[in-house]
Design an enzyme around this catalytic site. Structure first.
Site, PDB file in Angstrom:
ATOM      1  N   MET A  36     -22.820  33.188  59.309  1.00 18.22           N
ATOM      2  CA  MET A  36     -23.795  33.443  60.385  1.00 18.22           C
ATOM      3  C   MET A  36     -24.972  34.211  59.785  1.00 18.22           C
ATOM      4  O   MET A  36     -24.757  35.165  59.037  1.00 18.22           O
ATOM      5  CB  MET A  36     -23.160  34.297  61.490  1.00 18.22           C
ATOM      6  N   HIS A  65     -18.223  26.642  58.219  1.00 11.86           N
ATOM      7  CA  HIS A  65     -18.920  26.433  59.490  1.00 11.86           C
ATOM      8  C   HIS A  65     -20.232  27.203  59.418  1.00 11.86           C
ATOM      9  O   HIS A  65     -20.234  28.434  59.431  1.00 11.86           O
ATOM     10  CB  HIS A  65     -18.001  26.953  60.610  1.00 11.86           C
ATOM     11  N   GLY A 143     -15.414  36.112  67.191  1.00  9.65           N
ATOM     12  CA  GLY A 143     -14.010  35.762  67.355  1.00  9.65           C
ATOM     13  C   GLY A 143     -13.450  36.439  68.595  1.00  9.65           C
ATOM     14  O   GLY A 143     -14.114  37.261  69.238  1.00  9.65           O
ATOM     15  N   GLY A 144     -12.236  36.062  68.944  1.00  7.08           N
ATOM     16  CA  GLY A 144     -11.512  36.757  70.003  1.00  7.08           C
ATOM     17  C   GLY A 144     -11.964  36.456  71.420  1.00  7.08           C
ATOM     18  O   GLY A 144     -11.642  37.202  72.345  1.00  7.08           O
ATOM     19  N   GLY A 175     -12.324  28.178  68.532  1.00  3.82           N
ATOM     20  CA  GLY A 175     -12.600  29.236  69.489  1.00  3.82           C
ATOM     21  C   GLY A 175     -11.556  29.332  70.581  1.00  3.82           C
ATOM     22  O   GLY A 175     -11.285  28.361  71.280  1.00  3.82           O
ATOM     23  N   GLY A 196      -8.541  31.968  64.650  1.00  3.11           N
ATOM     24  CA  GLY A 196      -8.827  33.219  63.951  1.00  3.11           C
ATOM     25  C   GLY A 196      -7.894  34.315  64.385  1.00  3.11           C
ATOM     26  O   GLY A 196      -6.909  34.639  63.707  1.00  3.11           O
ATOM     27  N   SER A 197      -8.159  34.896  65.553  1.00  4.73           N
ATOM     28  CA  SER A 197      -7.347  36.043  65.980  1.00  4.73           C
ATOM     29  C   SER A 197      -5.888  35.649  66.207  1.00  4.73           C
ATOM     30  O   SER A 197      -4.997  36.476  65.981  1.00  4.73           O
ATOM     31  CB  SER A 197      -7.945  36.699  67.220  1.00  4.73           C
TER      32      SER A 197
HETATM   33  C1  DX5 Z   1     -16.761  31.697  66.439  1.00  5.08           C
HETATM   34  C2  DX5 Z   1     -16.228  31.185  65.133  1.00  5.08           C
HETATM   35  C3  DX5 Z   1     -14.764  30.971  65.081  1.00  5.08           C
HETATM   36  C4  DX5 Z   1     -13.945  32.219  65.287  1.00  5.08           C
HETATM   37  C5  DX5 Z   1     -12.780  31.824  66.130  1.00  5.08           C
HETATM   38  O1  DX5 Z   1     -18.134  31.558  66.450  1.00  5.08           O
HETATM   39  O2  DX5 Z   1     -16.845  29.943  64.813  1.00  5.08           O
HETATM   40  O3  DX5 Z   1     -14.363  30.295  63.894  1.00  5.08           O
HETATM   41  O4  DX5 Z   1     -13.473  32.799  64.110  1.00  5.08           O
HETATM   42  O5  DX5 Z   1     -12.090  32.959  66.473  1.00  5.08           O
HETATM   43  P1  DX5 Z   1     -10.911  32.976  67.523  1.00  5.08           P
HETATM   44  O6  DX5 Z   1      -9.872  31.985  67.040  1.00  5.08           O
HETATM   45  O7  DX5 Z   1     -10.459  34.375  67.503  1.00  5.08           O
HETATM   46  O8  DX5 Z   1     -11.490  32.543  68.847  1.00  5.08           O
HETATM   47 ZN    ZN Z   2     -16.030  28.712  63.186  1.00  2.00          ZN
END
Ligand code: DX5
Ligand code: ZN
Length: 218
Positions: A36, A65, A143-144, A175, A196-197
């Site tokens: 990002m 990504h 995330g989260g 997500g 992620g989380s």
């Molecule tokens: C959000 C990211 C995701 C993020 C997902 O912009 O692109 O890859 O890490 O996180 P969780 O699984 O916690 O929603």
């Molecule tokens: Zn992502």
């Protein structure tokens, strides 16, 4: 066939190697790295230095990504670093096509990402140019967050579109994936699952087993 991609945004930054090793041992298929730039999304996260570090920590595929305004600037360096796939947002200024072409030119897998408010139809002209279609199931940048309602319907629509057209594009979701939301996303047609989380919080081995068991039931 499905793959579980662990998004390292949720890993402990001070113990990244430990967390990556634990996720790999637990059986994740790939690692998802969110870049990002603070412009395409307000947040700043990893840059290519983290990709380099990740490449030395694991032999698993690295799935990048790009949440950046100028994705074209990253492709060559990421290819040199040995990533497997790079995904670019449909919504970037100037459109995704130049970056997608550059990714394909390097021989890497190319992905197109759609934000939650972008229609599936936006992907139609790109299907020949991509290997994966990443549907954001939260608003990108953090995330989260909670899995957005309507996501499963969107996955179904994407799956129907690829089937009708005989396209082999893999549908990826990113997500809000956890053991509760994963079965619905899978049933709707997602075959590459980013989490992620749900992977990195608390016990990584248990988390991965729980997520995989949800898919084994299908
Ligand atoms: C959000 C990211 C995701 C993020 C997902 O912009 O692109 O890859 O890490 O996180 P969780 O699984 O916690 O929603
Ligand atoms: Zn992502």
């Amino acid at each position: 066939m499905f793959e579980l991609c662990a998004s390292i945004l949720a890993a402990d930054p001070e113990n990244l190697a430990r967390d990556v090793q634990a996720a790999e041992t637990a059986g994740v298929d790939a690692f998802h790295i969110d870049i990002m730039d603070g412009r395409f999304v307000p947040a700043v996260s990893f840059d290519t230095r983290v990709v380099r570090a990740m490449r030395s920590m694991t032999k698993k595929p690295l799935d990048v990504h790009l949440m950046v305004d100028r994705p074209l600037n990253y492709i060559e360096e990421l290819a040199d670093l040995g990533v497997e796939s790079i995904s670019v947002h449909y919504e970037v200024p100037g459109g995704a096509e130049p970056a997608l072409k550059a990714i394909r030119a390097t021989g890497l897998k190319a992905g197109l990402v759609l934000n939650p408010e972008t229609s599936i139809n936006a992907a139609l002209p790109y299907l020949e140019q991509i290997d994966q279609l990443l549907l954001m199931t939260v608003h990108p940048g953090h995330g989260g967050q909670a899995y957005l309602s309507g996501s499963n319907e969107k996955i179904t629509a994407a799956r129907t579109m690829t089937q009708i057209l005989g396209s082999s594009v893999v549908i990826q979701v990113d997500g809000g994936i956890n053991s509760k939301t994963l079965p619905g996303a899978y049933k709707a047609g997602a075959r590459s699952i980013v989490a992620g989380s749900a992977v990195f919080c608390e016990n990584i081995q248990q988390n991965v087993s729980r997520l995989q068991s949800k898919l084994d039931l299908e």
